[in-house]
Scaffold this motif. Structure first.
Motif, short mmCIF file in Angstrom:
data_model
loop_
_atom_site.label_atom_id
_atom_site.label_comp_id
_atom_site.label_asym_id
_atom_site.label_seq_id
_atom_site.Cartn_x
_atom_site.Cartn_y
_atom_site.Cartn_z
N ILE A 53 0.85 -1.19 0.00
CA ILE A 53 0.00 0.00 0.00
C ILE A 53 0.89 1.24 0.00
O ILE A 53 2.04 1.18 0.45
CB ILE A 53 -0.93 -0.04 1.23
N SER A 54 0.38 2.31 -0.48
CA SER A 54 1.12 3.56 -0.51
C SER A 54 0.78 4.39 0.71
O SER A 54 -0.34 4.85 0.86
CB SER A 54 0.79 4.33 -1.79
N GLY A 55 1.75 4.54 1.59
CA GLY A 55 1.65 5.53 2.65
C GLY A 55 1.00 5.17 3.96
O GLY A 55 0.98 6.00 4.85
N ASN A 56 0.46 4.00 4.20
CA ASN A 56 -0.27 3.75 5.43
C ASN A 56 0.04 2.36 5.97
O ASN A 56 -0.55 1.37 5.55
CB ASN A 56 -1.77 3.90 5.18
N ALA A 57 0.94 2.28 6.95
CA ALA A 57 1.39 1.00 7.48
C ALA A 57 0.27 0.26 8.23
O ALA A 57 0.14 -0.95 8.10
CB ALA A 57 2.58 1.20 8.41
N LYS A 58 -0.56 0.97 9.00
CA LYS A 58 -1.64 0.31 9.74
C LYS A 58 -2.63 -0.33 8.77
O LYS A 58 -3.05 -1.47 8.95
CB LYS A 58 -2.36 1.30 10.65
N ARG A 59 -2.98 0.40 7.71
CA ARG A 59 -3.92 -0.16 6.75
C ARG A 59 -3.32 -1.35 6.02
O ARG A 59 -4.00 -2.33 5.75
CB ARG A 59 -4.37 0.91 5.76
N ALA A 60 -2.03 -1.30 5.71
CA ALA A 60 -1.37 -2.44 5.05
C ALA A 60 -1.48 -3.68 5.92
O ALA A 60 -1.81 -4.77 5.44
CB ALA A 60 0.09 -2.11 4.76
N ASN A 61 -1.23 -3.53 7.22
CA ASN A 61 -1.33 -4.67 8.14
C ASN A 61 -2.76 -5.16 8.27
O ASN A 61 -3.01 -6.37 8.28
CB ASN A 61 -0.74 -4.30 9.49
N ASP A 62 -3.71 -4.23 8.37
CA ASP A 62 -5.11 -4.62 8.47
C ASP A 62 -5.59 -5.33 7.21
O ASP A 62 -6.30 -6.32 7.27
CB ASP A 62 -5.99 -3.40 8.75
N TYR A 63 -5.20 -4.82 6.04
CA TYR A 63 -5.60 -5.45 4.79
C TYR A 63 -4.96 -6.83 4.61
O TYR A 63 -5.56 -7.73 4.04
CB TYR A 63 -5.28 -4.56 3.60
N ALA A 64 -3.74 -6.99 5.11
CA ALA A 64 -3.11 -8.33 5.07
C ALA A 64 -3.90 -9.29 5.96
O ALA A 64 -4.13 -10.45 5.58
CB ALA A 64 -1.65 -8.25 5.51
N LEU A 65 -4.34 -8.83 7.13
CA LEU A 65 -5.18 -9.65 8.00
C LEU A 65 -6.52 -9.97 7.33
O LEU A 65 -7.01 -11.11 7.42
CB LEU A 65 -5.45 -8.96 9.34
N LEU A 66 -7.10 -8.99 6.65
CA LEU A 66 -8.36 -9.22 5.94
C LEU A 66 -8.17 -10.27 4.85
O LEU A 66 -9.00 -11.17 4.68
CB LEU A 66 -8.88 -7.92 5.34
N ARG A 67 -7.07 -10.17 4.11
CA ARG A 67 -6.82 -11.17 3.07
C ARG A 67 -6.63 -12.55 3.69
O ARG A 67 -7.10 -13.56 3.15
CB ARG A 67 -5.60 -10.79 2.23
N ALA A 68 -5.95 -12.62 4.83
CA ALA A 68 -5.77 -13.90 5.53
C ALA A 68 -7.13 -14.47 5.93
O ALA A 68 -7.37 -15.68 5.78
CB ALA A 68 -4.88 -13.70 6.76
N ALA A 69 -8.03 -13.62 6.41
CA ALA A 69 -9.38 -14.07 6.79
C ALA A 69 -10.14 -14.57 5.56
O ALA A 69 -10.81 -15.60 5.61
CB ALA A 69 -10.15 -12.94 7.47
N ASP A 70 -10.02 -13.87 4.44
CA ASP A 70 -10.69 -14.29 3.20
C ASP A 70 -10.17 -15.64 2.71
O ASP A 70 -10.95 -16.50 2.31
CB ASP A 70 -10.51 -13.23 2.11
N ILE A 71 -8.86 -15.81 2.75
CA ILE A 71 -8.28 -17.10 2.33
C ILE A 71 -8.80 -18.21 3.23
O ILE A 71 -9.18 -19.29 2.76
CB ILE A 71 -6.74 -17.05 2.39
N THR A 72 -8.83 -17.95 4.53
CA THR A 72 -9.28 -18.94 5.50
C THR A 72 -10.70 -19.41 5.21
O THR A 72 -10.95 -20.62 5.13
CB THR A 72 -9.19 -18.37 6.93
N THR A 73 -11.60 -18.47 5.02
CA THR A 73 -12.99 -18.86 4.75
C THR A 73 -13.15 -19.47 3.36
O THR A 73 -13.91 -20.43 3.19
CB THR A 73 -13.95 -17.66 4.91
#
Length: 172
Positions: A53-73
Protein backbone atom coordinates in the motif's frame (compact mmCIF):
# COMPACT_ATOMS: atom_id res chain seq x y z
CA UNK A 1 -18.93 24.26 -32.62
CA UNK A 2 -15.25 24.93 -31.82
CA UNK A 3 -16.12 25.76 -28.21
CA UNK A 4 -18.05 22.49 -27.89
CA UNK A 5 -15.02 20.52 -29.11
CA UNK A 6 -12.75 22.42 -26.75
CA UNK A 7 -15.16 21.84 -23.86
CA UNK A 8 -15.32 18.12 -24.70
CA UNK A 9 -11.53 17.91 -24.83
CA UNK A 10 -11.15 19.68 -21.47
CA UNK A 11 -13.83 17.47 -19.90
CA UNK A 12 -12.10 14.35 -21.24
CA UNK A 13 -8.75 15.54 -19.84
CA UNK A 14 -10.31 16.18 -16.41
CA UNK A 15 -11.94 12.75 -16.34
CA UNK A 16 -8.72 11.08 -17.46
CA UNK A 17 -6.68 12.83 -14.77
CA UNK A 18 -9.28 11.89 -12.14
CA UNK A 19 -8.94 8.23 -13.09
CA UNK A 20 -5.15 8.44 -12.97
CA UNK A 21 -5.15 9.98 -9.51
CA UNK A 22 -7.15 7.25 -7.80
CA UNK A 23 -5.34 5.80 -4.75
CA UNK A 24 -3.09 2.79 -5.27
CA UNK A 25 -4.07 1.27 -1.99
CA UNK A 26 -7.55 -0.20 -2.44
CA UNK A 27 -8.19 -3.74 -1.22
CA UNK A 28 -7.72 -5.67 -4.47
CA UNK A 29 -5.35 -8.17 -6.09
CA UNK A 30 -1.86 -6.81 -6.72
CA UNK A 31 -1.31 -4.98 -9.99
CA UNK A 32 1.84 -4.78 -12.10
CA UNK A 33 3.10 -2.04 -9.76
CA UNK A 34 2.62 -4.49 -6.89
CA UNK A 35 -0.05 -2.54 -4.99
CA UNK A 36 -2.73 -4.75 -3.45
CA UNK A 37 -2.67 -8.32 -2.12
CA UNK A 38 -1.03 -11.51 -3.25
CA UNK A 39 -0.66 -14.87 -1.59
CA UNK A 40 1.11 -18.13 -2.08
CA UNK A 41 0.18 -21.53 -0.68
CA UNK A 42 3.15 -23.04 1.16
CA UNK A 43 1.25 -26.22 2.13
CA UNK A 44 -2.39 -27.35 2.47
CA UNK A 45 -3.01 -25.06 5.44
CA UNK A 46 -0.02 -22.68 5.30
CA UNK A 47 0.00 -19.43 3.32
CA UNK A 48 2.18 -16.39 2.84
CA UNK A 49 0.09 -13.21 2.41
CA UNK A 50 1.46 -9.85 1.24
CA UNK A 51 -0.26 -6.50 0.97
CA UNK A 52 1.47 -3.45 -0.52
CA UNK A 53 0.00 0.00 0.00
CA UNK A 54 1.12 3.56 -0.51
CA UNK A 55 1.65 5.53 2.65
CA UNK A 56 -0.27 3.75 5.43
CA UNK A 57 1.39 1.00 7.48
CA UNK A 58 -1.64 0.31 9.74
CA UNK A 59 -3.92 -0.16 6.75
CA UNK A 60 -1.37 -2.44 5.05
CA UNK A 61 -1.33 -4.67 8.14
CA UNK A 62 -5.11 -4.62 8.47
CA UNK A 63 -5.60 -5.45 4.79
CA UNK A 64 -3.11 -8.33 5.07
CA UNK A 65 -5.18 -9.65 8.00
CA UNK A 66 -8.36 -9.22 5.94
CA UNK A 67 -6.82 -11.17 3.07
CA UNK A 68 -5.77 -13.90 5.53
CA UNK A 69 -9.38 -14.07 6.79
CA UNK A 70 -10.69 -14.29 3.20
CA UNK A 71 -8.28 -17.10 2.33
CA UNK A 72 -9.28 -18.94 5.50
CA UNK A 73 -12.99 -18.86 4.75
CA UNK A 74 -12.50 -19.52 1.01
CA UNK A 75 -10.53 -22.67 1.84
CA UNK A 76 -13.24 -23.92 4.24
CA UNK A 77 -11.39 -23.16 7.49
CA UNK A 78 -12.63 -21.26 10.55
CA UNK A 79 -9.62 -19.54 12.07
CA UNK A 80 -6.01 -18.70 11.32
CA UNK A 81 -2.84 -18.19 13.32
CA UNK A 82 -0.22 -15.63 12.31
CA UNK A 83 3.07 -17.51 12.55
CA UNK A 84 5.25 -14.70 11.25
CA UNK A 85 4.61 -10.99 10.68
CA UNK A 86 6.88 -8.55 8.82
CA UNK A 87 6.47 -5.05 7.50
CA UNK A 88 8.71 -3.22 5.05
CA UNK A 89 8.59 0.51 4.41
CA UNK A 90 10.57 2.41 1.84
CA UNK A 91 10.48 5.28 -0.61
CA UNK A 92 9.07 4.97 -4.09
CA UNK A 93 9.49 7.68 -6.67
CA UNK A 94 6.39 9.30 -8.06
CA UNK A 95 5.61 8.55 -11.71
CA UNK A 96 7.97 10.30 -14.08
CA UNK A 97 10.66 11.08 -11.52
CA UNK A 98 14.17 9.76 -11.83
CA UNK A 99 17.34 10.28 -9.86
CA UNK A 100 20.30 11.68 -11.81
CA UNK A 101 23.47 10.87 -9.89
CA UNK A 102 23.56 12.33 -6.42
CA UNK A 103 23.11 16.01 -7.26
CA UNK A 104 19.71 16.50 -8.85
CA UNK A 105 16.27 15.01 -9.34
CA UNK A 106 14.56 15.48 -12.69
CA UNK A 107 10.76 15.18 -12.77
CA UNK A 108 8.93 15.11 -16.10
CA UNK A 109 5.50 16.73 -16.01
CA UNK A 110 3.30 16.19 -19.06
CA UNK A 111 0.18 18.09 -20.06
CA UNK A 112 -2.14 17.45 -22.95
CA UNK A 113 0.25 18.66 -25.63
CA UNK A 114 3.72 19.09 -24.13
CA UNK A 115 6.06 17.83 -21.43
CA UNK A 116 8.51 19.77 -19.32
CA UNK A 117 11.29 18.73 -16.96
CA UNK A 118 11.71 20.19 -13.47
CA UNK A 119 15.16 19.92 -11.91
CA UNK A 120 15.61 19.97 -8.12
CA UNK A 121 18.96 20.14 -6.37
CA UNK A 122 19.49 17.35 -3.86
CA UNK A 123 21.92 19.24 -1.63
CA UNK A 124 20.45 19.55 1.85
CA UNK A 125 17.25 17.70 0.93
CA UNK A 126 15.89 14.47 2.29
CA UNK A 127 14.16 11.83 0.23
CA UNK A 128 10.73 12.91 1.53
CA UNK A 129 11.39 16.53 0.57
CA UNK A 130 11.88 15.47 -3.03
CA UNK A 131 8.47 13.98 -3.70
CA UNK A 132 9.13 10.49 -2.44
CA UNK A 133 6.21 8.43 -1.18
CA UNK A 134 6.61 5.82 1.54
CA UNK A 135 5.20 2.44 0.54
CA UNK A 136 4.53 -0.32 3.04
CA UNK A 137 4.37 -4.05 2.41
CA UNK A 138 2.86 -6.15 5.18
CA UNK A 139 3.76 -9.85 5.07
CA UNK A 140 2.05 -12.60 7.06
CA UNK A 141 2.68 -16.32 7.22
CA UNK A 142 -0.50 -17.99 8.41
CA UNK A 143 -1.69 -21.43 9.44
CA UNK A 144 -5.37 -22.25 8.81
CA UNK A 145 -7.47 -24.26 11.24
CA UNK A 146 -10.95 -25.75 11.67
CA UNK A 147 -13.26 -26.04 14.65
CA UNK A 148 -12.72 -24.35 17.98
CA UNK A 149 -10.00 -21.70 17.82
CA UNK A 150 -7.14 -22.61 20.16
CA UNK A 151 -6.12 -20.23 22.92
CA UNK A 152 -2.80 -19.44 21.24
CA UNK A 153 -1.19 -16.08 20.60
CA UNK A 154 -1.95 -14.41 17.29
CA UNK A 155 -5.02 -16.51 16.42
CA UNK A 156 -8.01 -14.90 14.71
CA UNK A 157 -11.55 -16.00 13.99
CA UNK A 158 -11.75 -15.56 10.22
CA UNK A 159 -15.42 -14.54 10.12
CA UNK A 160 -15.14 -11.99 12.95
CA UNK A 161 -11.91 -10.54 11.56
CA UNK A 162 -13.38 -10.15 8.09
CA UNK A 163 -16.57 -8.55 9.38
CA UNK A 164 -14.73 -6.11 11.67
CA UNK A 165 -12.16 -4.97 9.08
CA UNK A 166 -14.70 -4.66 6.25
CA UNK A 167 -16.87 -2.45 8.48
CA UNK A 168 -13.89 -0.40 9.64
CA UNK A 169 -12.77 0.36 6.06
CA UNK A 170 -16.25 0.38 4.48
CA UNK A 171 -15.50 -2.58 2.23
CA UNK A 172 -18.10 -4.98 0.85
Amino acid sequence: MKSLKLFSLVLFAILLSACASQPKSAYKPATNAGFGYKEIALANNLYRVEFKISGNAKRANDYALLRAADITTNEGFDWFQVLKRDSFTGPEEKFGARDIGSRQLVTRRCGLLTCRDEVQSLSGSTMDDMGKVEDTTAVLEIKLGKGVRPALDNTYDAYETSEKLRAQYSLK
